[in-house]
Design a protein around this motif. Structure first.
Motif, PDB file in Angstrom:
ATOM      1  N   ASP A 183       0.839  -1.193   0.000  1.00 13.04           N
ATOM      2  CA  ASP A 183       0.000   0.000   0.000  1.00 13.04           C
ATOM      3  C   ASP A 183       0.884   1.258   0.000  1.00 13.04           C
ATOM      4  O   ASP A 183       0.977   1.985   0.987  1.00 13.04           O
ATOM      5  CB  ASP A 183      -0.909  -0.030   1.239  1.00 13.04           C
ATOM      6  CG  ASP A 183      -2.215   0.705   0.999  1.00 13.04           C
ATOM      7  OD1 ASP A 183      -2.292   1.459   0.010  1.00 13.04           O
ATOM      8  OD2 ASP A 183      -3.152   0.533   1.794  1.00 13.04           O
ATOM      9  N   ILE A 184       1.513   1.527  -1.158  1.00  8.35           N
ATOM     10  CA  ILE A 184       2.559   2.554  -1.226  1.00  8.35           C
ATOM     11  C   ILE A 184       2.052   3.949  -1.620  1.00  8.35           C
ATOM     12  O   ILE A 184       2.839   4.876  -1.754  1.00  8.35           O
ATOM     13  CB  ILE A 184       3.664   2.155  -2.230  1.00  8.35           C
ATOM     14  CG1 ILE A 184       3.070   1.969  -3.646  1.00  8.35           C
ATOM     15  CG2 ILE A 184       4.391   0.897  -1.774  1.00  8.35           C
ATOM     16  CD1 ILE A 184       4.121   1.768  -4.729  1.00  8.35           C
ATOM     17  N   HIS A 199       0.705   6.263  -0.064  1.00  8.93           N
ATOM     18  CA  HIS A 199       0.817   7.350   0.891  1.00  8.93           C
ATOM     19  C   HIS A 199       2.228   7.515   1.452  1.00  8.93           C
ATOM     20  O   HIS A 199       2.427   8.133   2.494  1.00  8.93           O
ATOM     21  CB  HIS A 199      -0.243   7.194   1.980  1.00  8.93           C
ATOM     22  CG  HIS A 199      -1.617   7.162   1.378  1.00  8.93           C
ATOM     23  ND1 HIS A 199      -2.301   8.297   1.035  1.00  8.93           N
ATOM     24  CD2 HIS A 199      -2.370   6.119   0.933  1.00  8.93           C
ATOM     25  CE1 HIS A 199      -3.441   7.963   0.442  1.00  8.93           C
ATOM     26  NE2 HIS A 199      -3.502   6.637   0.371  1.00  8.93           N
ATOM     27  N   VAL A 200       3.198   6.966   0.747  1.00 12.78           N
ATOM     28  CA  VAL A 200       4.593   7.255   1.070  1.00 12.78           C
ATOM     29  C   VAL A 200       4.850   8.711   0.669  1.00 12.78           C
ATOM     30  O   VAL A 200       4.387   9.173  -0.376  1.00 12.78           O
ATOM     31  CB  VAL A 200       5.544   6.319   0.283  1.00 12.78           C
ATOM     32  CG1 VAL A 200       6.992   6.730   0.470  1.00 12.78           C
ATOM     33  CG2 VAL A 200       5.334   4.867   0.711  1.00 12.78           C
ATOM     34  N   ALA A 201       5.580   9.440   1.520  1.00 10.08           N
ATOM     35  CA  ALA A 201       5.857  10.857   1.238  1.00 10.08           C
ATOM     36  C   ALA A 201       6.887  10.975   0.126  1.00 10.08           C
ATOM     37  O   ALA A 201       7.934  10.334   0.172  1.00 10.08           O
ATOM     38  CB  ALA A 201       6.375  11.543   2.497  1.00 10.08           C
ATOM     39  N   CYS A 218       1.905  13.003  -0.194  1.00  6.76           N
ATOM     40  CA  CYS A 218       1.874  11.556  -0.475  1.00  6.76           C
ATOM     41  C   CYS A 218       2.060  11.306  -1.971  1.00  6.76           C
ATOM     42  O   CYS A 218       1.699  12.134  -2.799  1.00  6.76           O
ATOM     43  CB  CYS A 218       0.527  10.960  -0.075  1.00  6.76           C
ATOM     44  SG  CYS A 218       0.196  11.038   1.688  1.00  6.76           S
ATOM     45  N   ALA A 220       8.567   3.929   3.850  1.00 11.05           N
ATOM     46  CA  ALA A 220       8.322   3.295   2.542  1.00 11.05           C
ATOM     47  C   ALA A 220       8.371   1.770   2.680  1.00 11.05           C
ATOM     48  O   ALA A 220       7.545   1.051   2.115  1.00 11.05           O
ATOM     49  CB  ALA A 220       9.337   3.776   1.513  1.00 11.05           C
ATOM     50  N   SER A 237       5.207   0.465   4.266  1.00  4.47           N
ATOM     51  CA  SER A 237       4.102   0.427   3.304  1.00  4.47           C
ATOM     52  C   SER A 237       4.247  -0.774   2.382  1.00  4.47           C
ATOM     53  O   SER A 237       3.271  -1.429   2.034  1.00  4.47           O
ATOM     54  CB  SER A 237       4.087   1.702   2.459  1.00  4.47           C
ATOM     55  OG  SER A 237       3.898   2.816   3.285  1.00  4.47           O
ATOM     56  N   ARG A 255       4.054   8.945   9.176  1.00  4.55           N
ATOM     57  CA  ARG A 255       3.926   8.929   7.717  1.00  4.55           C
ATOM     58  C   ARG A 255       3.357   7.631   7.168  1.00  4.55           C
ATOM     59  O   ARG A 255       3.444   7.392   5.974  1.00  4.55           O
ATOM     60  CB  ARG A 255       5.289   9.162   7.055  1.00  4.55           C
ATOM     61  CG  ARG A 255       5.875  10.539   7.160  1.00  4.55           C
ATOM     62  CD  ARG A 255       5.259  11.622   6.297  1.00  4.55           C
ATOM     63  NE  ARG A 255       4.313  11.261   5.268  1.00  4.55           N
ATOM     64  CZ  ARG A 255       3.743  12.132   4.447  1.00  4.55           C
ATOM     65  NH1 ARG A 255       4.051  13.418   4.505  1.00  4.55           N
ATOM     66  NH2 ARG A 255       2.865  11.755   3.561  1.00  4.55           N
ATOM     67  N   LEU A 267       0.085   4.673   6.900  1.00  2.25           N
ATOM     68  CA  LEU A 267      -1.358   4.500   7.076  1.00  2.25           C
ATOM     69  C   LEU A 267      -1.619   3.738   8.373  1.00  2.25           C
ATOM     70  O   LEU A 267      -0.858   2.856   8.744  1.00  2.25           O
ATOM     71  CB  LEU A 267      -1.931   3.728   5.882  1.00  2.25           C
ATOM     72  CG  LEU A 267      -1.998   4.515   4.577  1.00  2.25           C
ATOM     73  CD1 LEU A 267      -2.547   3.625   3.460  1.00  2.25           C
ATOM     74  CD2 LEU A 267      -2.871   5.747   4.721  1.00  2.25           C
TER      75      LEU A 267
END
Lengths: 388, 388
Positions: free
Chosen positions: A235-236, A238-240, A256, B311, B314, B345, B347
């Motif tokens: 579930d990538i 929402h990586v900044a 994100c 990262a 996620s 950062r 979810l």
């Protein structure tokens, strides 16, 4: 511990699926069973219809040995790819052959009761069209456009599936179709399984990235789909990718990946430039029509995606990255941006054999992956008993 | 296909390792073999010394059934943790029990010939001290401070191991100790295996992060160590954490994680502030002594590491992240920076059950992981034949 009989049966089926047919002697060699046990087990598999006699092997003299083959048509699978605006339903056999399929426009926001009802009706009709019966269904596989709790098969706070939070998808489909085996996962994992099964069956480390309204990934590592502790691996979105920004994401955070490169973000940015777009398809259309602003923005989106994928490449070291989803259809600009950053920002050892490609199963990977989930399960130690 | 006899033997051993002892009837149940086959296989395992009779089970009348147990002391393992300045060598049994161990200062730059010679001498001495013989060694496991080609066990362009590029570590150790089974991996993967085996045996998804001179990670996913296509999965030290920067990394790029948060970068930054440090230990010492600048800088380093780990979280959805390596000994500041960014950062679904902790096997994980590699291999279908 697993019943050794079950292990022998699944091993025999696995060998038959690989080698197309086996003699009694080969079954004996592979299981270590005595002659009478082999005979009894082969009878059991024949009674289930999963195995059929298949001509005769070349004899070395005397009576030719009996030869047996896997019969993939013995059962059928209902494979469902549910999107925000579409439902694709396919009936396949146990070797991924699609017998019949149908694409239906839906609105996911109508909720599980209505949507699953529609889907079940279509499935029942397709099964009849294929000349099969509901009691021949080995299982139902379904991919959903949101996070799924791996243990229960229920959607968990899915952002684009209003009314679906905690819905008992398994129970409802069982009720509607009378099929007890129902496997549920998110659409990206299902697409990863499908792309792997259809196009890259011999690749052990593959990363599938869906670029649509949101962005997500599914990883096949050492041949197995990564699920993670809560089933949300990949579930990538929402990586900044940008610090110190005020670009707001749907999740409440800023900067994100999907707020910079997801379909909804691109539509926002295209509109800000005065371009007339309402849907992902509009975005793709503009790029394919050669609009320079649109092409440049897709390349920039690709760079943001590449930034996150460079981290994924370092962590997972895949040999193939497949870019799928609606926006992957926009052509080379997105891919160019992704490649630029991934190849530029990764260590040589991790990228020396890395291919980054567009999905070659546009539209088809998800439904094929849904079938794969079922086939893998029902022919495994954990699932075979239901077919006997 | 794997010989079914081998499968039955490894399955029997696996059950004995889990349940501590098994009756003949339990072996029959778990393998599906007939009585005479069970007797022959148990004889074979007893002859190898891997299985011993172990008292008698409660009888239901008549002659009490014979009971058998796994004998972990039947063979020994040579486990080696090689660092830039140290070699730790341990002799263990097949259940991870350390029989004896030794820590020796070395200089990795002396090259494979000298260093492996030293290590082999120590191993031979320790085996004798433990009252065992070289022909009782099931295998040698060794962790190296650099990337290792998974297929050949050779270091591949290791940045901090001058003279080791392409060195035949397996061949040399086999030559020196006369042991044919030698397993080689990088130190971080080995530490992940060790921390998992020792501290978190029931956790299926664990990420181990080593923060030393460089920064790397090893991931256990669904219980299995991720290797990736080229064996470099987890090499996260060169993921970009800062764009548009001129901070140069050893790799030739700018803004890499280790250029901002690795030990060598911290020493550089500490010196720029006028702090007197030469080694990672000096950095740790200053932080533990309560130096405010040093503490602040470790927290900042933690934030950069957290950026990359967010990262990874996620992508992998682990339930435990273990921070190890020399700089993890600096205490809570590093961990606080990591936690701040990862929890901020990611979810909620990916972090609701996520623990981020410091390694509890400081110094011991690597050698234990080296032993784990060997034990997993020699008791597997692929390795058991050598013990029989």
């Amino acid at each position: 511990m697993t019943d050794p009989t079950i292990k022998g049966l699944t091993e025999t089926l696995r060998l038959m699926r690989t080698k197309s047919e086996l003699t009694r002697a080969e079954v004996t060699d592979s299981t270590g069973w005595g002659r009478s046990t082999v005979a009894a087990r082969l009878d059991q598999l024949q009674a289930s219809g999963l195995v059929v006699p298949s001509g005769e092997a070349a004899s070395t003299g005397g009576r030719p040995p009996a030869v047996f083959a896997f019969a993939p048509g013995a059962r059928v699978v209902v494979a469902i790819d549910l999107g925000v605006t579409h439902a694709r339903v396919a009936i396949t056999d146990l070797s991924h052959q699609i017998l019949t399929s149908h694409l239906e426009p839906i609105a996911i926001g109508d909720g599980p009761e209505a949507v699953l009802g529609t889907v079940a009706e279509i499935a029942a009709r397709l099964i009849a069209e294929a000349g099969r019966r509901l009691d021949e269904v080995a299982g139902i596989g379904i991919g959903l456009p949101g996070p799924v709790d791996h243990a229960t098969g229920r959607p968990t706070n899915p952002p684009i599936m209003p009314g679906w939070d905690g819905a008992d998808v398994r129970g409802r489909l069982t009720e509607l179709l009378g099929v007890s085996t129902v496997l549920v996962d998110n659409d990206v994992n299902v697409m990863a399984l499908g792309e792997h099964a259809l196009v890259y069956p011999t690749v052990d480390n593959l990363l599938f990235v869906k670029v649509g309204t949101g962005i997500g990934a599914g990883s096949i590592s050492a041949g197995v789909l990564l699920q993670g502790a809560e089933g949300v691996a990949g579930d990538i979105g929402h990586v900044a990718v940008l610090e110190n920004t005020e670009v707001a994401c749907r999740c409440g955070n800023t900067g994100c990946l999907e707020a910079m490169a997801g379909g909804w973000a691109l539509i926002r940015d295209f509109k800000a430039l005065g371009l007339d777009v309402e849907t992902n398809a509009d975005v793709v259309g503009l790029v394919r029509a050669g609009n320079a602003d649109a092409s440049r923005m897709l390349r920039t989106a690709g760079r943001y995606i590449g930034q996150v994928l460079a981290a994924c490449v370092s962590m997972l070291n895949p040999s193939v990255i497949v870019i799928g989803g609606r926006l992957a259809e926009s052509g080379e600009h997105l891919l160019a941006g992704i490649r630029e950053v991934v190849y530029g920002r990764s260590l040589p050892l991790a990228t020396r054999n890395l291919r980054i490609v567009t999905s070659s199963t546009i539209g088809g990977a998800a439904v094929m992956g849904a079938a794969t989930m079922v086939i893998n399960h029902v022919l495994s130690d954990a699932g075979i008993a239901d077919l006997l």
